[in-house]
Design an enzyme around this catalytic site. Structure first.
Site, PDB file in Angstrom:
ATOM      1  N   ARG A   1      31.998  29.435  28.200  1.00 21.22           N
ATOM      2  CA  ARG A   1      30.823  28.354  28.140  1.00 21.22           C
ATOM      3  C   ARG A   1      29.637  29.070  28.575  1.00 21.22           C
ATOM      4  O   ARG A   1      29.396  29.996  29.008  1.00 21.22           O
ATOM      5  CB  ARG A   1      31.121  27.449  29.412  1.00 21.22           C
TER       6      ARG A   1
ATOM      7  N   SER B   1      35.068  36.389  35.253  1.00 28.15           N
ATOM      8  CA  SER B   1      36.342  36.146  36.115  1.00 28.15           C
ATOM      9  C   SER B   1      37.277  37.091  35.939  1.00 28.15           C
ATOM     10  O   SER B   1      38.502  37.077  35.649  1.00 28.15           O
ATOM     11  CB  SER B   1      36.761  34.813  35.657  1.00 28.15           C
TER      12      SER B   1
ATOM     13  N   ASP C   1      34.341  33.719  39.053  1.00 27.00           N
ATOM     14  CA  ASP C   1      34.337  32.536  39.202  1.00 27.00           C
ATOM     15  C   ASP C   1      34.839  31.786  40.404  1.00 27.00           C
ATOM     16  O   ASP C   1      34.256  30.647  40.645  1.00 27.00           O
ATOM     17  CB  ASP C   1      35.546  32.013  38.049  1.00 27.00           C
TER      18      ASP C   1
HETATM   19  C1  0WK Z   1      36.331  26.577  35.266  1.00 29.33           C
HETATM   20  C2  0WK Z   1      35.373  27.582  35.786  1.00 29.33           C
HETATM   21  C3  0WK Z   1      35.636  29.005  35.240  1.00 29.33           C
HETATM   22  C4  0WK Z   1      36.967  29.335  35.766  1.00 29.33           C
HETATM   23  C5  0WK Z   1      38.034  28.071  35.294  1.00 29.33           C
HETATM   24  C6  0WK Z   1      39.330  28.594  35.640  1.00 29.33           C
HETATM   25  O1  0WK Z   1      34.204  26.996  35.108  1.00 29.33           O
HETATM   26  O2  0WK Z   1      34.651  29.691  35.781  1.00 29.33           O
HETATM   27  O3  0WK Z   1      37.405  30.405  35.353  1.00 29.33           O
HETATM   28  O4  0WK Z   1      37.720  26.998  35.457  1.00 29.33           O
HETATM   29  O5  0WK Z   1      40.376  27.686  35.156  1.00 29.33           O
HETATM   30  P1  0WK Z   1      41.075  27.840  33.776  1.00 29.33           P
HETATM   31  O6  0WK Z   1      40.062  27.519  32.784  1.00 29.33           O
HETATM   32  O7  0WK Z   1      41.440  29.448  33.779  1.00 29.33           O
HETATM   33  O8  0WK Z   1      42.236  26.866  33.796  1.00 29.33           O
HETATM   34  C1  BGC Z   2      40.923  37.377  37.850  1.00 30.48           C
HETATM   35  C2  BGC Z   2      39.843  36.979  38.928  1.00 30.48           C
HETATM   36  C3  BGC Z   2      39.540  35.433  38.594  1.00 30.48           C
HETATM   37  C4  BGC Z   2      40.914  34.782  38.489  1.00 30.48           C
HETATM   38  C5  BGC Z   2      40.690  33.383  38.076  1.00 30.48           C
HETATM   39  C6  BGC Z   2      42.186  36.751  37.895  1.00 30.48           C
HETATM   40  O1  BGC Z   2      42.971  37.309  36.812  1.00 30.48           O
HETATM   41  O2  BGC Z   2      41.448  38.910  38.187  1.00 30.48           O
HETATM   42  O3  BGC Z   2      38.907  37.648  38.998  1.00 30.48           O
HETATM   43  O4  BGC Z   2      38.859  35.130  39.757  1.00 30.48           O
HETATM   44  O5  BGC Z   2      41.743  35.137  37.525  1.00 30.48           O
HETATM   45  O6  BGC Z   2      40.155  33.231  36.994  1.00 30.48           O
END
Ligand code: 0WK
Ligand code: BGC
Length: 883
Positions: free
Chosen positions: A509, A569, A623
Site C-alpha cells: 500500500r 515487514s 509492520d
Molecule cells: C496490515 C498492515 C501491514 C501488515 C499486514 C499483515 O498494514 O503492515 O504487514 O497487515 O497482515 P497480512 O496482510 O500479511 O495478512
Molecule cells: C517478518 C517480520 C514481519 C512479519 C509479519 C515476518 O515474516 O520477518 O518482519 O513483521 O512477517 O508481517
C-alpha cells in the site's frame, strides 16, 4: 372371543349368506360403488396438507417440543454415517418383525470391494403365537406394533434383553453391537452410488422412514456436528385436521377392531398388515349392499385378516390379476361374476393407490425436512425402499414416485429398491460404526500432536523468555530482538502530511497520511507480482517507486517531497530510524541483492534512478512497530505490536537498560522480536510434526522461520493440505482415493480455514470449498476436514498466545509490577478474519500470564499510519533539536 389369524386380525364361521332384500338397480349399484371408492380418493390439496402437517410434527419433535405432543417421534438412531463402500467384515444379523411373526438370522459378509457382493446366508424362524403374545425377557422398546404383544418388554432395553437371553443360553459368545430399525437397515443396505442414499423407506407389515438429519437439529442429542439417522416413526402420525378428511368408515372399522385402537392410524392406511383388511371390509360392505357377489358374503369374507397383502398384490397384477381374483375369492367361499372381478380389482386399486399417495405425502415431508436442514433449494437424493408392499405390489412404487414428484417438485428423487433391506443393511450399520470408530482413532492419532496442553504452552513461553533475554544481550538466539530506534509512542502533538509505504503483507500500500487533531488516510493498494518479489532487488524497488509516482499523480502530489515512512515487514537490523539492514527475506520474498543491504538506501537509489522524483525517506519501521504506533495513537497503553497475517511477529517497548548495543540506560525503545524465527535453533523440535517438516522442506527457506511456519497465514493451509493427504492415504478421507488436485501446493488456502470454521455447524463452507477443489466428499469427510482445520488453527493461536504471554510477563517483570495492564495493537488477515483465532490467543494469554490484563486492539488503518506517525514523531523531535 374371536381368535387372532396369522395377520393378527379377528375371524368367524365358513357358510355363504346373501341379503334378503332385492339387489340395488344398476344405477344405484354404480352410485354405491362410486360413493364407496370415492372415499379412497385423496386430493392434491389433502396430500399437501398431510405433507405440511407431518413436516410440522417432525420439526416439532426434532426441537424436542413436548406439548402439544408431536404426532411423530423422530427417534435418533445413533447411526452417524452412510456406507462408503469400503466397509468389510463378517456379521450375524437378527431380523425381527419385518415380515410379521418371523425371526430371520443372517450371516453377512461385507467385502469392502465396490460392487462385489457376497450373498448373505439366512434362515427364517416362525415365532409361535404364544411367544408373540407371551412373556418377553440400549434400545428401549416404546410400544409393540404389528401384532406383537410380548409382556415385560415395552420400556425395556431390548439389547439388554437379548444379551440376557444369550447369557441364559450360555452356549454362544455373541457381542450385540447394534439394534437397528428396519428403515435404517434398508437405507444402509443401499449400494453407495452417484447419489447419497440418505433416506430409508419401508412399507411392509407396517410402514416407516428414516433419513440423515443434521445432528444439531436433533434437540435430544447434545451433539451439534455431523449427521445422525432419525427414525421418523410416521406410523403414529395422526393429525385429525389433516388425516380426518381422508379417513373412511372402513379405516375407522379397521382401527376399532385392531389390537391397538386409536394408535398407528397412519400406518393402518398404508401398512401391508392392513391393506388386505381394508379391501376385505370394502368388499364385505359392497356385498352386504348387494352390489358385489350378488349380495352374498361368506364367513371367510367376514373374517378379519382373511385377505392378505399378497392377495391384494396378486389381484392387482396387470396380467394375472383377474385370474387370481377368481382363485382368491373362491378360496373365501365366494363365486365372483366377471363384473365382481373387475370391481374387486378397482377396490384393491383404490385402497393401494391411496396408500401409495399417503406414503408419498409422508416421504415428501421427509424430503422437505431434509431440504430445510441442508438449506438447499433443490435436493438430489436416493431413497432406499424396502418391504413387501414395495417389493410385491405392482403399482405401489410407481404411484409413490409419481406423487412425490408432484408434491416435492424441487426434489430429484430416485427410489432404490433395497436388495436385502434388513440383513446387509444391519451389518452395514455395524460395519460403518466400526469404520467411524477406526477413522476417529486415526484422526485423533494424527491430530494429537496439535493439541497442546498447558505445560507444553508454558514451556514455549519459558523458551521464548530465555531466547528474548539472550537476544537482548546480543547473544546467539533464534530471537534477534532488533532495536527499532522508536523510543516513544505519539503524544498527539504531531502534525503534517506524510507519505507512507506498507510492504510485506498481503498487499503493498502507498498512503497519504494527514495528521492534524486526528489522522486522515488516503491509500492505494498495488500488487507485487511473484516475479518481482522473487526477481532482482533493483526491479523490486523500481516497482515500488513506480507505485509511489502513480499514487502521487493520482493524489496531485507530484513534485512534492513529503516526509516518508516505510513499513518494511522483514527482519532488519536498524542502525537508525532511517537505516535498516535487511537480514533475510521471509514470506515468499527472495529479491536478489537485498539481503545485507540498507533497505532505505535501496529505495533512495531507486528514487534517484527515476529522475524528477523527490522523496524524503525519514523512517523505516517494521509492520509490528507501525501497528503498535497506529494503535498507540488511540490508546497510550498500547506498547506491544502483533502481526498474524502472511507472516507473524511482535514488538514491544523494552527498557533501554536491557538492550545491549544501544547506548543509554533510561527510557524505553521498541524492540522488533522477529519471533517468526523462534525455534530455528531447534528449540521447538518437540512440537514440530511430520506435517510441519513437509511444509518447511517445501518452502523457499527451509529450516527458517519455524515458529512462523506453525502460525501464520502463508503456511496453515499447507499444513492442513498435508494432513488431508495423510488421512487420505490412511483411507480415512475421501474413501482413500488420492485426488490429484490435493497434491497441488498452496491449493488449500489458509482463508479456507477461516471460512470453514466460521460455519462449523452447517458445514456448508467445507462442502463448497472441497467441491470446488473437485474433492468428492461425504458428510464424515466434511466433519473431519473441519476438525483438521480447527486443530491446526487452535495450535497456531495457542502458540501465538504463548508468545504474547512471554512478552507481557517480560514487561511486567521489567517494571517490577504485581499486575500489568497493557494493550496490544494487532493486525494481519488471519487474526482479523479467523472466527476463533483472537479469542484463543486471548484465552492462552490469560492462562499463561494471569497477572497481566491484556487488551487486544485490532488496528483499523494498518501499519502505514504507524509509519507516518513514527515519521511525524521523528520530524517533531528533529524540529525540537533545530530550535
Ligand atoms: C496490515 C498492515 C501491514 C501488515 C499486514 C499483515 O498494514 O503492515 O504487514 O497487515 O497482515 P497480512 O496482510 O500479511 O495478512
Ligand atoms: C517478518 C517480520 C514481519 C512479519 C509479519 C515476518 O515474516 O520477518 O518482519 O513483521 O512477517 O508481517
Amino acid at each position: 372371543m374371536d381368535s387372532i389369524g396369522s395377520s393378527g386380525l379377528r375371524q368367524g364361521e365358513e357358510t355363504l349368506s346373501c341379503s334378503e332384500e332385492g339387489l340395488p338397480g344398476p344405477s344405484d349399484s354404480s352410485e354405491l360403488v362410486q360413493e364407496c371408492l370415492q372415499q379412497f380418493k385423496v386430493t392434491r390439496a389433502q396430500l399437501q396438507q398431510i405433507q405440511a402437517s407431518l413436516l410440522g410434527s417432525m420439526e416439532q419433535a426434532l426441537r424436542g417440543q413436548a406439548s402439544p405432543a408431536p404426532a411423530v417421534r423422530m427417534l435418533p438412531t445413533y447411526v452417524g454415517s452412510t456406507p462408503h463402500g469400503t466397509e468389510q467384515g463378517d456379521f450375524v444379523v437378527l431380523e425381527l418383525g419385518a415380515t410379521g411373526a418371523s425371526l430371520r438370522v443372517l450371516w453377512v459378509t461385507l467385502t469392502g470391494i465396490e460392487g462385489h457382493r457376497v450373498e448373505p446366508r439366512s434362515q427364517e424362524f416362525v415365532i409361535p403365537q404364544e411367544v408373540m403374545l407371551g412373556a418377553g425377557q440400549q434400545s428401549t422398546l416404546i410400544s409393540w406394533t404389528k401384532g406383537f404383544r410380548c409382556s415385560g418388554v415395552e420400556g425395556q432395553d431390548v439389547v439388554q434383553l437379548l444379551r440376557d437371553a444369550i447369557r441364559r443360553q450360555g452356549a454362544y459368545n455373541i457381542d450385540v453391537v447394534a439394534v437397528v430399525n428396519d428403515t435404517v437397515g434398508t437405507m444402509m443396505g443401499c449400494e453407495p452410488g452417484v447419489r447419497p442414499c440418505e433416506v430409508g423407506l419401508v412399507v411392509d407389515t407396517g410402514t416407516n422412514a428414516c433419513y440423515m438429519e443434521e445432528a444439531r437439529h436433533v434437540a435430544v442429542l447434545d451433539e451439534d456436528r455431523g449427521r445422525v439417522c432419525v427414525s421418523v416413526e410416521w406410523g403414529s402420525f395422526s393429525d385429525d385436521g389433516a388425516l380426518g378428511p381422508v379417513l373412511t368408515t372402513f379405516d375407522h372399522t379397521l382401527d376399532h377392531e385392531s389390537l391397538n385402537p386409536g394408535a398407528q392410524r397412519f400406518e393402518k392406511m398404508i401398512g401391508g398388515l392392513y391393506l388386505g383388511e381394508l379391501v376385505r371390509l370394502v368388499l364385505a360392505h359392497l356385498a352386504r349392499c348387494g352390489v358385489l357377489f350378488g349380495g352374498c358374503t361368506s364367513p371367510a369374507l367376514l373374517s378379519q385378516g382373511s385377505i392378505l397383502l399378497e392377495h391384494v398384490a396378486e389381484m392387482e397384477d396387470p396380467s394375472t390379476g383377474a385370474a387370481r381374483v377368481h382363485a382368491i375369492l373362491q378360496d373365501l367361499g365366494l363365486s365372483p361374476g366377471a363384473s365382481d372381478v373387475e370391481l374387486v380389482q378397482h377396490v384393491c386399486a383404490a385402497v393401494c393407490t391411496r396408500a401409495a399417495q399417503l406414503c408419498a405425502a409422508a416421504l415428501a415431508a421427509v424430503l422437505s425436512c431434509l431440504q430445510h436442514s441442508r438449506e438447499q433449494q433443490t435436493l438430489q437424493v436416493a431413497v432406499a425402499t424396502g418391504g413387501r408392499v414395495c417389493e410385491r405390489h405392482p403399482r405401489f412404487c410407481s404411484v409413490l414416485q409419481g406423487t412425490v414428484m408432484l408434491l416435492a417438485p424441487e426434489c430429484d428423487v430416485s427410489l432404490i429398491p433395497s436388495v436385502d433391506g434388513g440383513g446387509r443393511g444391519v451389518a452395514m450399520v455395524t460395519a460403518v460404526a466400526a469404520r467411524l470408530a477406526a477413522h476417529r482413532r486415526l484422526l485423533e492419532e494424527t491430530l494429537a500432536p496439535f493439541r497442546l496442553n498447558h505445560d507444553q504452552l508454558a514451556a514455549v513461553q519459558a523458551q521464548m523468555r530465555k531466547a528474548m533475554a539472550k537476544g537482548l544481550r546480543g547473544e546467539a538466539s533464534s530471537l534477534r530482538m532488533l532495536p527499532t530506534f522508536v523510543r516513544a509512542t505519539p503524544d498527539g502533538s504531531e502534525r503534517g502530511d506524510f507519505l507512507a509505504l506498507d510492504l510485506g503483507g498481503t498487499n503493498f500500500r502507498v498512503l497519504l497520511v494527514r495528521v492534524t487533531t486526528g489522522v486522515q488516510i488516503t491509500s492505494e493498494i498495488y500488487s507485487i507480482p511473484e516475479t518481482v518479489a522473487q526477481g532482482s532487488g533493483q526491479q523490486l524497488f523500481d516497482h515500488i517507486v513506480d507505485c509511489i509516482v502513480d499514487f502521487q499523480q493520482k493524489q496531485g502530489l507530484s513534485g512534492q517531497s513529503l516526509p516518508l515512512g516505510f513499513t518494511f515487514s522483514f527482519p532488519c537490523r536498524q542502525l537508525g530510524l532511517d537505516q535498516g539492514i535487511l537480514l533475510n527475506w521471509t514470506k515468499g520474498f527472495k529479491a536478489s541483492d537485498c539481503e545485507g543491504q540498507d533497505v532505505v538506501s535501496l529505495l533512495r537509489e531507486a528514487i534517484t534512478r527515476r529522475q524528477a522524483v523527490e522523496l524524503n525517506v525519514v523512517a523505516i519501521v517494521n509492520d509490528t512497530v507501525g501497528t503498535m504506533m497506529s494503535c498507540g495513537y488511540e490508546d497510550p497503553r498500547c506498547e506491544i505490536g502483533l502481526i498474524v497475517g502472511t507472516g507473524t511477529n511482535a514488538c514491544y517497548m523494552e527498557e533501554l537498560r536491557n538492550v545491549a548495543g544501544v547506548p543509554g540506560d533510561s527510557g524505553r525503545m521498541c524492540i522488533n522480536m522477529e519471533w517468526g524465527a523462534f525455534g530455528d535453533d531447534g528449540s521447538l523440535a518437540m512440537l514440530s510434526t511430520r506435517f510441519d517438516a513437509s511444509v518447511d522442506q517445501a518452502s523457499i527457506n527451509p529450516g527458517k522461520q519455524r515458529f512462523e511456519k506453525m502460525i501464520s497465514g502463508m503456511y496453515l493451509g499447507e499444513i492442513v493440505r498435508h494432513i488431508l493427504l495423510h488421512l487420505t492415504s490412511l483411507g480415512v478421507l475421501f474413501r482413500g482415493q488420492q485426488i490429484q488436485r490435493l497434491q497441488t501446493r498452496d491449493i488449500f488456502k489458509t482463508k479456507f480455514l477461516s471460512e470453514i470454521e466460521s460455519d462449523s455447524l452447517a458445514l456448508r463452507q467445507v462442502r463448497a470449498i472441497l467441491e470446488d477443489l473437485g474433492l468428492p466428499l461425504t458428510s464424515d469427510d466434511a466433519l473431519m476436514v473441519l476438525e483438521v482445520c480447527q486443530a491446526v488453527s487452535q495450535r497456531a493461536a495457542q502458540l501465538c498466545g504463548a508468545g504474547v504471554a512471554a512478552v507481557v510477563e517480560k514487561i511486567r517483570e521489567n517494571r517490577g509490577l504485581e499486575e500489568l495492564a497493557v494493550s496490544v495493537g494487532v493486525d494481519g488477515t488471519l487474526y482479523k478474519l479467523h472466527p476463533r483465532f483472537s479469542s484463543l490467543v486471548a484465552a492462552t494469554v490469560r492462562e499463561l500470564a494471569p497477572r497481566c490484563v491484556v487488551t487486544f486492539l485490532q488496528s483499523e488503518d494498518g501499519s502505514g499510519k504507524g509509519a507516518a506517525l513514527v515519521t511525524a514523531v521523528a520530524c517533531r523531535l528533529a524540529q525540537l533539536t533545530r530550535v
